[in-house]
Design a protein around this motif. Structure first.
Motif, mmCIF file in Angstrom:
data_model
loop_
_atom_site.group_PDB
_atom_site.id
_atom_site.type_symbol
_atom_site.label_atom_id
_atom_site.label_comp_id
_atom_site.label_asym_id
_atom_site.label_seq_id
_atom_site.Cartn_x
_atom_site.Cartn_y
_atom_site.Cartn_z
ATOM 1 N N THR A 29 -6.330 -27.668 -7.839
ATOM 2 C CA THR A 29 -7.251 -28.143 -6.810
ATOM 3 C C THR A 29 -6.693 -29.379 -6.133
ATOM 4 O O THR A 29 -6.124 -30.251 -6.788
ATOM 5 C CB THR A 29 -8.634 -28.484 -7.417
ATOM 6 N N HIS A 30 -6.873 -29.438 -4.819
ATOM 7 C CA HIS A 30 -6.541 -30.623 -4.039
ATOM 8 C C HIS A 30 -7.840 -31.312 -3.649
ATOM 9 O O HIS A 30 -8.791 -30.652 -3.195
ATOM 10 C CB HIS A 30 -5.749 -30.240 -2.788
ATOM 11 N N LEU A 31 -7.879 -32.626 -3.823
ATOM 12 C CA LEU A 31 -9.101 -33.394 -3.590
ATOM 13 C C LEU A 31 -8.813 -34.543 -2.626
ATOM 14 O O LEU A 31 -7.810 -35.247 -2.765
ATOM 15 C CB LEU A 31 -9.626 -33.971 -4.906
ATOM 16 N N TRP A 32 -9.717 -34.721 -1.649
ATOM 17 C CA TRP A 32 -9.611 -35.836 -0.712
ATOM 18 C C TRP A 32 -10.972 -36.524 -0.601
ATOM 19 O O TRP A 32 -12.013 -35.886 -0.767
ATOM 20 C CB TRP A 32 -9.232 -35.362 0.682
ATOM 21 N N ALA A 33 -10.950 -37.802 -0.292
ATOM 22 C CA ALA A 33 -12.198 -38.524 -0.040
ATOM 23 C C ALA A 33 -11.945 -39.627 0.970
ATOM 24 O O ALA A 33 -10.890 -40.274 0.966
ATOM 25 C CB ALA A 33 -12.761 -39.124 -1.328
ATOM 26 N N LEU A 34 -12.905 -39.814 1.841
ATOM 27 C CA LEU A 34 -12.933 -40.944 2.764
ATOM 28 C C LEU A 34 -14.306 -41.577 2.616
ATOM 29 O O LEU A 34 -15.304 -41.016 3.068
ATOM 30 C CB LEU A 34 -12.695 -40.496 4.202
ATOM 31 N N LYS A 35 -14.349 -42.722 1.913
ATOM 32 C CA LYS A 35 -15.621 -43.328 1.529
ATOM 33 C C LYS A 35 -16.420 -42.287 0.745
ATOM 34 O O LYS A 35 -15.962 -41.802 -0.269
ATOM 35 C CB LYS A 35 -16.353 -43.860 2.749
ATOM 36 N N SER A 36 -17.616 -41.896 1.197
ATOM 37 C CA SER A 36 -18.418 -40.932 0.445
ATOM 38 C C SER A 36 -18.168 -39.484 0.878
ATOM 39 O O SER A 36 -18.715 -38.555 0.282
ATOM 40 C CB SER A 36 -19.911 -41.250 0.606
ATOM 41 N N GLN A 37 -17.344 -39.276 1.880
ATOM 42 C CA GLN A 37 -17.042 -37.910 2.325
ATOM 43 C C GLN A 37 -16.016 -37.280 1.384
ATOM 44 O O GLN A 37 -15.086 -37.939 0.926
ATOM 45 C CB GLN A 37 -16.520 -37.920 3.759
ATOM 46 N N PHE A 38 -16.187 -35.990 1.144
ATOM 47 C CA PHE A 38 -15.414 -35.310 0.104
ATOM 48 C C PHE A 38 -14.945 -33.954 0.603
ATOM 49 O O PHE A 38 -15.672 -33.239 1.310
ATOM 50 C CB PHE A 38 -16.298 -35.132 -1.134
ATOM 51 N N ARG A 39 -13.706 -33.607 0.241
ATOM 52 C CA ARG A 39 -13.172 -32.271 0.543
ATOM 53 C C ARG A 39 -12.334 -31.818 -0.642
ATOM 54 O O ARG A 39 -11.544 -32.602 -1.196
ATOM 55 C CB ARG A 39 -12.308 -32.295 1.802
ATOM 56 N N ALA A 40 -12.522 -30.557 -1.045
ATOM 57 C CA ALA A 40 -11.738 -29.979 -2.136
ATOM 58 C C ALA A 40 -11.314 -28.573 -1.749
ATOM 59 O O ALA A 40 -12.077 -27.842 -1.108
ATOM 60 C CB ALA A 40 -12.548 -29.946 -3.430
ATOM 61 N N GLU A 41 -10.105 -28.202 -2.141
ATOM 62 C CA GLU A 41 -9.595 -26.853 -1.870
ATOM 63 C C GLU A 41 -9.044 -26.282 -3.169
ATOM 64 O O GLU A 41 -8.143 -26.862 -3.774
ATOM 65 C CB GLU A 41 -8.512 -26.897 -0.797
ATOM 66 N N THR A 42 -9.608 -25.154 -3.571
ATOM 67 C CA THR A 42 -9.186 -24.479 -4.798
ATOM 68 C C THR A 42 -8.864 -23.029 -4.479
ATOM 69 O O THR A 42 -9.622 -22.363 -3.768
ATOM 70 C CB THR A 42 -10.304 -24.517 -5.858
ATOM 71 N N VAL A 43 -7.753 -22.540 -4.982
ATOM 72 C CA VAL A 43 -7.385 -21.138 -4.766
ATOM 73 C C VAL A 43 -7.674 -20.359 -6.038
ATOM 74 O O VAL A 43 -7.218 -20.730 -7.125
ATOM 75 C CB VAL A 43 -5.903 -21.007 -4.378
ATOM 76 N N ALA A 44 -8.460 -19.296 -5.901
ATOM 77 C CA ALA A 44 -8.785 -18.422 -7.028
ATOM 78 C C ALA A 44 -8.688 -16.974 -6.569
ATOM 79 O O ALA A 44 -9.305 -16.595 -5.571
ATOM 80 C CB ALA A 44 -10.188 -18.719 -7.547
ATOM 81 N N ARG A 45 -7.894 -16.191 -7.283
ATOM 82 C CA ARG A 45 -7.697 -14.773 -6.944
ATOM 83 C C ARG A 45 -7.313 -14.591 -5.475
ATOM 84 O O ARG A 45 -7.755 -13.668 -4.807
ATOM 85 C CB ARG A 45 -8.946 -13.969 -7.270
ATOM 86 N N GLY A 46 -6.480 -15.482 -4.977
ATOM 87 C CA GLY A 46 -5.973 -15.359 -3.621
ATOM 88 C C GLY A 46 -6.895 -15.872 -2.545
ATOM 89 O O GLY A 46 -6.519 -15.886 -1.372
ATOM 90 N N HIS A 47 -8.109 -16.288 -2.917
ATOM 91 C CA HIS A 47 -9.056 -16.813 -1.936
ATOM 92 C C HIS A 47 -9.113 -18.336 -2.043
ATOM 93 O O HIS A 47 -9.195 -18.885 -3.146
ATOM 94 C CB HIS A 47 -10.458 -16.238 -2.176
ATOM 95 N N LYS A 48 -9.066 -19.004 -0.884
ATOM 96 C CA LYS A 48 -9.187 -20.455 -0.893
ATOM 97 C C LYS A 48 -10.659 -20.832 -0.735
ATOM 98 O O LYS A 48 -11.298 -20.512 0.259
ATOM 99 C CB LYS A 48 -8.385 -21.096 0.236
ATOM 100 N N LEU A 49 -11.171 -21.509 -1.742
ATOM 101 C CA LEU A 49 -12.552 -21.975 -1.723
ATOM 102 C C LEU A 49 -12.543 -23.437 -1.271
ATOM 103 O O LEU A 49 -11.918 -24.282 -1.915
ATOM 104 C CB LEU A 49 -13.177 -21.844 -3.107
#
Length: 264
Positions: A81-101
């Motif tokens: 998983t890749h995780l980013w944050a800017l103050k309280s804003q949050f973004r995460a990207e996880t790949v499972a079974r070929g799908h990016k969530l």
């Protein structure tokens, strides 16, 4: 891009009335001079982006923009998983079974969508989750702080991948949590180990590649405009989940950012 010496304004024609022996003696100097000019040009090209990055980083307060990568394993599965944050804003990207969530949390809304199917849900966050935004330095990587709030304590010091770390642990009716963190004011997690008493299973997570002060903008935390979202109040989504409605089958990986931390 190849830089030709002719582009630098150097005349390679031999001078009048020069024999081949004279040209042979002069060639090393000409070639050395050309290499020097090319080196200077390349150095200038390399220096310009670096200066721009330094200027951009100076505009971004250091402790408001964060990035980390995690490797989690348990039940014979491994997630990256890749995780980013800017103050309280949050973004995460996880790949499972070929799908990016993709999970995005900003303001009063929790978004999660499949980037391939371009479908997802947008759920209104609980007031407790919104209130917690101001109590943590970032939306992720707060395991040590949470463990201490729950009554955990430091049990030892270790060196993890060449880095000194403090080790904290808590054991309760649910199981055991162990957190390795850096020995500085930020207390960044390095390794997490969670044993569940009911399942008898142990889950592991490694944090790598912490980056602080990235030049992130609010636009990075906007969902893809091509995604078709179904929107819910939190109570509605919980009801759909209990009913096992397929629309609620999309994973909610960061429940504490949606409904707040459950009391222990």
């Amino acid at each position: 891009m190849r830089i030709s010496p002719r582009q630098l304004g150097i005349d390679h024609r031999p001078p009048p009335h020069c024999g081949s022996r004279t040209r042979t003696r002069e060639r090393p100097f000409a070639h050395g001079f050309t290499r020097a000019l090319v080196g200077l040009a390349l150095s200038a090209l390399i220096a310009l982006p670096g200066a721009a990055e330094k200027e951009q980083a100076a505009k971004q307060p250091e402790d408001t923009a964060w990035y980390a990568q995690t490797f989690a394993r348990g039940d014979a599965r491994v997630n990256v998983t890749h995780l980013w944050a800017l103050k309280s804003q949050f973004r995460a990207e996880t790949v499972a079974r070929g799908h990016k969530l993709v999970t995005i949390v900003r303001g009063d809304t929790y978004y999660v969508y499949d980037e391939i199917a371009l479908t997802g849900v947008a759920i209104r966050r609980a007031p407790a989750a919104i209130a917690a935004d101001s109590r943590t330095p970032r939306p992720f990587g707060n395991e040590a702080q949470i463990l201490l709030e729950d009554g955990g304590e430091k049990i030892r010091e270790e060196v993890v991948s060449g880095q000194p770390a403090d080790v904290y642990q808590i054991t309760d009716e649910e199981g055991r949590r162990v957190v390795w963190v850096t020995q500085d004011d930020r207390r960044l997690p390095i390794r997490i180990e969670v044993f569940g008493r009911k399942t008898g299973a142990t889950r592991y997570k490694e944090y790598v590649d912490w980056v602080i002060g990235l030049p992130l903008t609010d636009a990075f935390f906007e969902p893809d405009p091509g995604v078709k979202f179904e929107r819910f109040e939190l109570d509605e989504f919980i009801e759909k989940t209990l009913e096992r409605d397929p629309v609620a089958a999309i994973p909610i990986l960061y429940g504490e950012l949606l409904h707040g931390r459950a009391p222990r």
